[in-house]
Design a protein around this motif. Structure first.
Motif, PDB file in Angstrom:
ATOM      1  N   ILE A   1     -13.619  86.895 -10.067  1.00 24.91           N
ATOM      2  CA  ILE A   1     -13.108  87.866 -11.046  1.00 24.91           C
ATOM      3  C   ILE A   1     -11.599  87.790 -11.193  1.00 24.91           C
ATOM      4  O   ILE A   1     -11.061  87.784 -12.300  1.00 24.91           O
ATOM      5  N   ALA A   2     -10.891  87.748 -10.043  1.00 28.87           N
ATOM      6  CA  ALA A   2      -9.435  87.873 -10.082  1.00 28.87           C
ATOM      7  C   ALA A   2      -8.723  86.532 -10.038  1.00 28.87           C
ATOM      8  O   ALA A   2      -7.500  86.492  -9.954  1.00 28.87           O
ATOM      9  N   ALA A   3      -9.459  85.443 -10.056  1.00 21.70           N
ATOM     10  CA  ALA A   3      -8.832  84.129  -9.991  1.00 21.70           C
ATOM     11  C   ALA A   3      -8.687  83.570 -11.400  1.00 21.70           C
ATOM     12  O   ALA A   3      -9.671  83.304 -12.086  1.00 21.70           O
ATOM     13  N   ALA A   4      -7.453  83.406 -11.833  1.00 18.84           N
ATOM     14  CA  ALA A   4      -7.195  82.970 -13.208  1.00 18.84           C
ATOM     15  C   ALA A   4      -7.214  81.461 -13.360  1.00 18.84           C
ATOM     16  O   ALA A   4      -6.898  80.946 -14.416  1.00 18.84           O
ATOM     17  N   MET A   5      -7.570  80.749 -12.284  1.00 22.56           N
ATOM     18  CA  MET A   5      -7.592  79.299 -12.348  1.00 22.56           C
ATOM     19  C   MET A   5      -8.949  78.795 -11.855  1.00 22.56           C
ATOM     20  O   MET A   5      -9.625  79.465 -11.082  1.00 22.56           O
ATOM     21  N   PRO A   6      -9.365  77.598 -12.291  1.00 24.30           N
ATOM     22  CA  PRO A   6     -10.659  77.062 -11.872  1.00 24.30           C
ATOM     23  C   PRO A   6     -10.713  76.905 -10.351  1.00 24.30           C
ATOM     24  O   PRO A   6      -9.747  76.473  -9.714  1.00 24.30           O
TER      25      PRO A   6
ATOM     26  N   ASP B   1     -16.621  89.225 -20.002  1.00 25.85           N
ATOM     27  CA  ASP B   1     -17.062  88.221 -19.030  1.00 25.85           C
ATOM     28  C   ASP B   1     -17.821  88.812 -17.855  1.00 25.85           C
ATOM     29  O   ASP B   1     -18.705  88.142 -17.281  1.00 25.85           O
ATOM     30  N   PHE B   2     -17.505  90.048 -17.470  1.00 28.35           N
ATOM     31  CA  PHE B   2     -18.011  90.537 -16.190  1.00 28.35           C
ATOM     32  C   PHE B   2     -18.780  91.859 -16.242  1.00 28.35           C
ATOM     33  O   PHE B   2     -19.303  92.296 -15.223  1.00 28.35           O
ATOM     34  N   ALA B   3     -18.863  92.510 -17.386  1.00 28.98           N
ATOM     35  CA  ALA B   3     -19.552  93.807 -17.442  1.00 28.98           C
ATOM     36  C   ALA B   3     -21.007  93.698 -17.015  1.00 28.98           C
ATOM     37  O   ALA B   3     -21.584  94.665 -16.486  1.00 28.98           O
TER      38      ALA B   3
ATOM     39  N   LEU C   1     -14.509  95.165 -13.024  1.00 27.69           N
ATOM     40  CA  LEU C   1     -15.324  94.341 -13.911  1.00 27.69           C
ATOM     41  C   LEU C   1     -15.105  94.680 -15.374  1.00 27.69           C
ATOM     42  O   LEU C   1     -15.455  93.899 -16.254  1.00 27.69           O
ATOM     43  N   LEU C   2     -14.541  95.853 -15.625  1.00 31.39           N
ATOM     44  CA  LEU C   2     -14.327  96.279 -17.008  1.00 31.39           C
ATOM     45  C   LEU C   2     -12.983  95.823 -17.563  1.00 31.39           C
ATOM     46  O   LEU C   2     -12.735  95.970 -18.759  1.00 31.39           O
TER      47      LEU C   2
ATOM     48  N   ASP D   1      -0.425  97.510 -16.880  1.00 29.01           N
ATOM     49  CA  ASP D   1      -1.874  97.468 -17.043  1.00 29.01           C
ATOM     50  C   ASP D   1      -2.391  96.059 -16.734  1.00 29.01           C
ATOM     51  O   ASP D   1      -1.767  95.061 -17.122  1.00 29.01           O
ATOM     52  N   GLN D   2      -3.532  95.985 -16.047  1.00 28.58           N
ATOM     53  CA  GLN D   2      -4.041  94.690 -15.624  1.00 28.58           C
ATOM     54  C   GLN D   2      -4.376  93.793 -16.808  1.00 28.58           C
ATOM     55  O   GLN D   2      -4.183  92.578 -16.750  1.00 28.58           O
ATOM     56  N   SER D   3      -4.854  94.357 -17.888  1.00 31.02           N
ATOM     57  CA  SER D   3      -5.169  93.540 -19.063  1.00 31.02           C
ATOM     58  C   SER D   3      -3.921  92.871 -19.628  1.00 31.02           C
ATOM     59  O   SER D   3      -3.968  91.749 -20.140  1.00 31.02           O
ATOM     60  N   LYS D   4      -2.780  93.543 -19.520  1.00 33.64           N
ATOM     61  CA  LYS D   4      -1.523  92.966 -19.984  1.00 33.64           C
ATOM     62  C   LYS D   4      -1.091  91.822 -19.068  1.00 33.64           C
ATOM     63  O   LYS D   4      -0.585  90.796 -19.539  1.00 33.64           O
ATOM     64  N   LYS D   5      -1.323  91.965 -17.761  1.00 38.96           N
ATOM     65  CA  LYS D   5      -0.960  90.902 -16.826  1.00 38.96           C
ATOM     66  C   LYS D   5      -1.780  89.638 -17.066  1.00 38.96           C
ATOM     67  O   LYS D   5      -1.338  88.528 -16.764  1.00 38.96           O
ATOM     68  N   LEU D   6      -2.996  89.803 -17.611  1.00 36.15           N
ATOM     69  CA  LEU D   6      -3.868  88.651 -17.833  1.00 36.15           C
ATOM     70  C   LEU D   6      -3.674  88.024 -19.211  1.00 36.15           C
ATOM     71  O   LEU D   6      -4.265  86.989 -19.498  1.00 36.15           O
ATOM     72  N   ASP D   7      -2.885  88.645 -20.046  1.00 37.28           N
ATOM     73  CA  ASP D   7      -2.657  88.161 -21.407  1.00 37.28           C
ATOM     74  C   ASP D   7      -1.497  87.148 -21.394  1.00 37.28           C
ATOM     75  O   ASP D   7      -0.352  87.499 -21.083  1.00 37.28           O
TER      76      ASP D   7
END
Length: 531
Positions: free
Chosen positions: A375-380, A98-100, A92-93, A248-254
């Motif tokens: 949380i892990a779904a990057a699409m609607p 969005d999720f904290a 969540l962090l 890093d997961q934050s990089k994968k989401l960028d």
């Protein structure tokens, strides 16, 4: 010991709750990354003594009289799941803005919910309670039933089943090939709780003798199985490369980093083998390693074809999009692609068991209207679950049984068609959880599937633990958590199964019947003596 047992039995109120929670927390130390096998021998006797003292008002019915035992079991389970699953909050962090807010729900709420199973187990055991060794049998049966239910109720979450505490190393994993995880769980609770007899002395000699025989059989069978010659390599001429990119997961989401993430995987794919060895035939990337919809990026497929040499195959985790028809949004799947050296997708398999609140939102219309999202779904709308699990067939005819991420923790979901495969394939991305016990626990559970099925395991994880594991649960080669690179190896062979999964389930059911029979017979006799 009798003095200690008496003191624990007489505890009340907050003291009883705190001791039960502490006992559950201590039991967690038997799980990875600690693997302290002795701790459950302390935790479960305390639980037995607490249940000994959890007698309800005799003027109430039997169910109401079991409520104190339910509370004790719930407190024990809360401590166990709190200590074993706190790391889920790390996911969540990753996108804290969005999720904290949901951190307390993950760290405290989920353990509180899962603890209900242990509360029900303690209450059921109390209904069957008598004295001596039979009450230990009642506890083992009840917890075995509760852990089995935890594997499928509300889609199931059998993470850290109690049986894993009895299997920290390969020599202690082999019994799972005979009685499965459910059988191990029941016998583990039975053995772990047996020192409780030191507090009452009734049935002490018989109980400890039986516990020692079970431990000796557990270790003895493991030593015997590991002493046999390992199975020959499935194909000595086929080299597999595991890629662990450590992104890093934050990089994968960028969105700005997606191209560099993709190139990082390609760089490790085309790296020259160490010590002048032959190039790999199959390269394996982790879950969702392709950071975009591959079929919508022909240039990406072209880059893959540029990197792969003639005859090489890439197995990669990716998101797959599927047209849902006119006027409907596309469906997205968490998938595995098999890609040849021409950049053609020659095979695919989709995830069948999605993570609630992670990959999809239960009761989506209701919860999405409240502003919630997976949380892990990057699409609607999140991911869609596949209706069936398809084997992946490689050029040359070898087949792999795909397990994406936490699908590897569900032993009951590995179908009979898995036995026709050459290996299990587990792609995962544990970067969500950082350097916590989570990735280590996940790896232990995945390697148990190899022991149960007699199949080697190919496992690629973004941050680790990536490994090739043989059919006896031994690591052939791999990467520790938090390292970056690649490793080349050949695929170990299959083992001839002594017991098929259905036979393991039957044997576990037989163990449950024996434990329940002992508890019932003793309960009837105990009730007769009381009257």
């Amino acid at each position: 010991m009798e003095w200690l047992a008496g003191r624990i039995m007489l505890l009340s109120g907050g003291s009883r709750a705190c001791v039960a929670i502490a006992a559950g927390l201590v039991a967690v130390l038997a799980l990875p990354p600690f693997g302290i096998f002795a701790t459950p021998f302390l935790s479960f006797p305390i639980l037995v003594w607490l249940i000994d003292g959890a007698s309800g008002d005799p003027d109430h019915g039997r169910l109401r009289r079991s409520l104190p035992a339910f509370f004790i079991g719930w407190c024990f389970g809360f401590g166990y799941f709190l200590g074993g699953l706190w790391w889920l909050g790390n996911a969540l962090l990753v996108e804290a803005d969005d999720f904290a807010w949901a951190l307390p729900l993950a760290v405290i709420g989920l353990p509180a919910l899962l603890a209900i199973f242990h509360g029900v187990a303690a209450a059921l055991a109390r209904l069957l309670w008598s004295d001596g060794m039979a009450r230990i049998a009642a506890l083992a049966f009840a917890f075995g039933l509760a852990e089995w239910l935890r594997g499928f109720v509300l889609t199931g979450f059998p993470w850290n089943a109690l049986g894993y505490m009895a299997m920290p190393v390969p020599v202690m994993m082999q019994s799972a090939a005979v009685i499965g995880l459910s059988g191990i769980t029941m016998l583990a609770v039975f053995v772990f709780a047996m020192p409780a007899l030191l507090g009452t002395r009734k049935g002490l000699r018989a109980g400890l003798t039986l516990a020692l025989l079970l431990i000796a059989g557990h270790f003895g069978y493991g030593l015997y199985r590991l002493s046999q010659l390992p199975p020959a390599a499935a194909d000595p001429n086929m080299i597999i490369r595991l890629v662990q990119p450590l992104i890093d997961q934050s990089k994968k989401l960028d969105d700005r980093q997606r191209a560099s993430v993709f190139e990082e995987h390609l760089k490790l794919t085309q790296a020259k083998p160490l010590d002048g060895a032959r190039r790999p035939d199959v390269v394996v990337w982790p879950e969702t390693s392709v950071p975009f919809i591959l079929t919508e990026n022909p240039d990406a497929l072209l880059r893959i074809s540029d990197v792969l040499q003639e005859g090489q195959i890439l197995i990669a985790g990716a998101v797959r999009a599927e047209d849902a028809g006119a006027g409907q949004p596309p469906r997205y799947y968490n998938s595995i692609y098999v890609i040849d050296d021409r950049g053609q997708i020659v095979g695919a398999a989709d995830k069948t068991h999605l993570v609630p609140f992670g990959e999809y939102l239960p009761f989506e219309q209701l919860l999405s209207s409240a502003g919630l999202q997976a949380i892990a779904a990057a699409m609607p709308g999140g991911f869609t679950a596949s209706a069936s699990r398809a084997l992946l067939t490689l050029p040359g005819g070898r087949t792999l049984y795909p397990l994406i991420c936490y699908e590897a923790i569900f032993p009951g979901e590995i179908g009979d068609n898995a036995l026709a495969a050459s290996a299990l394939l587990n792609l995962t991305n544990d970067a969500w959880f950082g350097d916590t016990p989570g990735p280590y626990q996940h790896f232990q559970q995945a390697r148990l599937r190899a022991v149960e099925t007699g199949l080697p395991l190919i496992r690629a994880a973004n941050t680790g633990i990536s490994a090739v594991v043989n059919a006896r649960g031994e690591v052939v080669t791999g990467f520790p958590f938090g390292t970056k690179g690649f490793v080349d190896t050949i695929l170990p062979g299959k083992l001839d199964l002594l017991m098929y999964p259905r036979d393991q389930a039957r044997n576990a059911l037989l163990i449950a019947g024996l434990l329940l029979g002992l508890a019932l017979i003793s309960r009837v006799s105990f009730t007769s003596r009381e009257n």
